[in-house]
Write a protein that holds these residues in place. Structure first.
Motif, PDB file in Angstrom:
ATOM      1  N   ALA A  13       0.771  -1.158   0.060  1.00  0.00           N
ATOM      2  CA  ALA A  13      -0.097   0.051   0.022  1.00  0.00           C
ATOM      3  C   ALA A  13       0.986   1.072   0.013  1.00  0.00           C
ATOM      4  CB  ALA A  13      -0.943   0.034   1.170  1.00  0.00           C
ATOM      5  N   HIS A  14       0.638   1.990  -1.079  1.00  0.00           N
ATOM      6  CA  HIS A  14       1.429   3.229  -0.917  1.00  0.00           C
ATOM      7  C   HIS A  14       0.531   4.475  -1.592  1.00  0.00           C
ATOM      8  CE1 HIS A  14       5.187   5.633  -1.866  1.00  0.00           C
ATOM      9  NE2 HIS A  14       4.755   6.055  -3.040  1.00  0.00           N
ATOM     10  N   GLN A  55       6.343  10.628   0.881  1.00  0.00           N
ATOM     11  CA  GLN A  55       5.970   9.086   1.259  1.00  0.00           C
ATOM     12  C   GLN A  55       7.112   8.381   0.322  1.00  0.00           C
ATOM     13  OE1 GLN A  55       1.925   7.582   1.595  1.00  0.00           O
ATOM     14  NE2 GLN A  55       1.142   9.594   0.925  1.00  0.00           N
ATOM     15  N   THR A  99       9.962   6.149   2.376  1.00  0.00           N
ATOM     16  CA  THR A  99      10.331   4.742   2.073  1.00  0.00           C
ATOM     17  C   THR A  99      11.753   4.553   1.446  1.00  0.00           C
ATOM     18  OG1 THR A  99       8.189   4.382   1.214  1.00  0.00           O
ATOM     19  CG2 THR A  99       9.709   2.921   0.238  1.00  0.00           C
ATOM     20  N   THR A 155       3.007  -1.971  -6.134  1.00  0.00           N
ATOM     21  CA  THR A 155       2.010  -0.901  -5.577  1.00  0.00           C
ATOM     22  C   THR A 155       0.961  -1.097  -6.716  1.00  0.00           C
ATOM     23  OG1 THR A 155       3.032   0.831  -6.825  1.00  0.00           O
ATOM     24  CG2 THR A 155       3.506   0.278  -4.689  1.00  0.00           C
ATOM     25  N   TRP A 162      -1.442   9.007   3.190  1.00  0.00           N
ATOM     26  CA  TRP A 162      -0.701   7.939   3.707  1.00  0.00           C
ATOM     27  C   TRP A 162      -1.886   7.190   4.387  1.00  0.00           C
ATOM     28  CZ3 TRP A 162      -0.840   7.211   9.036  1.00  0.00           C
ATOM     29  CH2 TRP A 162      -1.430   8.348   9.632  1.00  0.00           C
ATOM     30  N   ALA A 206      -3.797   5.001   2.532  1.00  0.00           N
ATOM     31  CA  ALA A 206      -2.920   3.477   2.035  1.00  0.00           C
ATOM     32  C   ALA A 206      -2.932   2.572   3.414  1.00  0.00           C
ATOM     33  CB  ALA A 206      -1.375   3.932   2.031  1.00  0.00           C
ATOM     34  N   THR A 207      -2.862   3.307   4.366  1.00  0.00           N
ATOM     35  CA  THR A 207      -2.959   2.361   5.861  1.00  0.00           C
ATOM     36  C   THR A 207      -4.224   1.588   5.937  1.00  0.00           C
ATOM     37  OG1 THR A 207      -1.606   4.193   6.842  1.00  0.00           O
ATOM     38  CG2 THR A 207      -2.577   2.606   8.097  1.00  0.00           C
ATOM     39  N   GLN A 252       2.823  -1.822   4.270  1.00  0.00           N
ATOM     40  CA  GLN A 252       3.125  -0.688   4.055  1.00  0.00           C
ATOM     41  C   GLN A 252       4.283  -0.142   4.882  1.00  0.00           C
ATOM     42  OE1 GLN A 252       0.417   1.999   5.972  1.00  0.00           O
ATOM     43  NE2 GLN A 252       0.739   3.894   4.675  1.00  0.00           N
TER      44      GLN A 252
END
Length: 422
Positions: A186-187, A193, A197, A242, A251, A254-255, A266
């Motif tokens: 998940a991005h 972000q 990463t 992704t 973000w 994505a979480t 993630q």
């Protein structure tokens, strides 16, 4: 006779109370604080700080900025300071503290630090961020660990695999998740972000010493090296796992994909844990927090802090020092970090009320400080000033989004933007 004695005693007690109240009021002051903790758990934590100050007779006045830490907020702060009317404290972190220190406008907190033994309670690398010319001018509030990998427990069970500790294991697990119909990673396609990463990838590929050379020292030989090439190649491989709708995604959205089982993993700092907990999930049962691949013996830190400004009013100065003392008290460190999802920055705070991920993070924080693998986050303004961080972040984002850009081209750009401008 007895009645007269009682009346006299009441008059004496009343006079004593009035004298005490007058003395108390004379020592009370107001703290004006610039911050951007304006919603949810952060707002509740600010209320706790206000309460603790109120018990000492001091009042709190918000200089709150919704959305946090942008250029407009810093511009307003700068105009206030240069006009000779600074707030008591402002939420500033990393090298920006030293930038304000060079203007000679920050207060000396060494007496507070000595009283609470900050040098003994803080890792040296964190204490150094709070100092200008060897003297404390800011107080740390909390610690976030950035290099976490969050995994949906059911997705892991469906693949029959274990949580990865190396990049080879990570990509093997990602393949299994994709085969099971799960988005592996998940991005959120936003530059910060991607930089978050990337710094975890660099730490996992090159280790803490290389990370420091590249992002703290800005060593051109590290920024253009075989290790950086492997880091960029590993980083780009993650993108293949992704989903197409990642660009522009926040973000926390994505979480939510990991929470719902739509995605398996993630890369994100421990503020993501608050999303899991708010959804009623528990670490170990519903989700797993593990170090991002290759980083189990290292810790990328992001520390929130308040810089204190030099004031003219003695009562305001006393209130300001009370604020600094209160922030580092175990009572506040515990309550604030329980709400925010971070961990206490100073030693001496009980962790029995913290969840397993927080307890593990605290253990890593202490251990990595001892072996010198505790490193500042470049993606979250702990390693470099904002202009350099922003320029490097944009290079990394361009590399992520442009498959035609080669690692050599990306490294050339990183070296170029990391050079201080004359």
């Amino acid at each position: 006779m007895e009645t007269r004695r009682r009346r006299r005693a009441v008059r004496l007690l009343t006079a004593a109370a009035l004298l005490w109240a007058a003395s108390f009021a004379a020592h009370a002051g107001e703290v004006e604080v610039l911050h951007w903790w304006t919603s949810g758990s952060e707002s509740r934590s600010v209320l706790e700080l206000k309460r603790l100050l109120a018990t000492q007779g001091h009042t709190w006045r918000d200089f709150a900025v919704v959305g946090g830490g942008g250029d407009s907020a810093m511009a307003v702060l700068r105009s206030r300071v240069l006009a000779g009317n600074p707030p008591s404290a402002a939420q500033i972190k990393g090298p920006a503290i030293q930038e304000w220190g060079r203007l000679n406008v920050l207060a000396d907190l060494d007496d507070v630090a000595a009283a609470q033994k900050w040098d003994a309670r803080l890792p040296a690398v964190v204490a150094s961020v709070m100092k200008v010319h060897g003297r404390y001018v800011a107080v740390p509030v909390n610690v976030h660990r950035v290099n976490w990998l969050w995994i949906n427990r059911e997705a892991l069970r469906r693949t029959g695999a274990r949580a990865p500790t190396t990049w080879e294991e990570f990509f093997a697990l990602a393949d299994k998740m994709r085969h099971a119909g799960i988005v592996p990673v998940a991005h959120g396609g936003q530059s910060w972000q991607e930089f978050t990463t990337f710094e975890s990838v660099v730490l996992g590929v090159g280790g803490a010493d290389f990370y420091r050379r590249a992002f703290v020292d800005l060593d051109p030989a590290a920024l253009r090296s075989e290790t950086m090439t492997r880091s960029l190649q590993t980083f780009r491989r993650i993108k293949d796992y992704t989903d197409p709708r990642a660009p522009g995604r926040d973000w926390n959205v994505a979480t939510a994909m990991v929470i719902k089982g739509e995605a398996g993993m993630q890369f994100m700092g421990d503020w993501a844990k608050g999303e899991f907990l708010a959804a009623g999930q528990q670490p170990g049962r519903d989700f797993i927090c593990v170090s991002s691949p290759g980083t189990s013996r290292a810790f990328i830190f992001n520390v929130d802090s308040f810089a204190m400004f030099r004031l003219k009013d003695p009562a305001a100065t006393r209130a300001q020092k009370a604020l600094a003392l209160t922030i580092m008290q175990p009572e506040f460190q515990e309550s604030f970090n329980l709400s925010k999802g971070s961990i206490p920055v100073g030693s001496g705070v009980r962790l029995d009320r913290f969840d397993l991920c927080a307890q593990e993070s605290s253990a890593y924080f202490t251990a990595t400080a001892m072996v010198n693998t505790l490193v500042p986050s470049i993606a979250h303004l702990m390693a470099q000033p904002a202009p350099i961080e922003h320029a490097m972040r944009e290079v990394v984002a361009a590399y992520w989004n442009n498959d035609r850009m080669t690692p050599d081209e990306a490294m050339t750009r990183l070296v170029k933007v990391s050079r201080p401008r004359p």
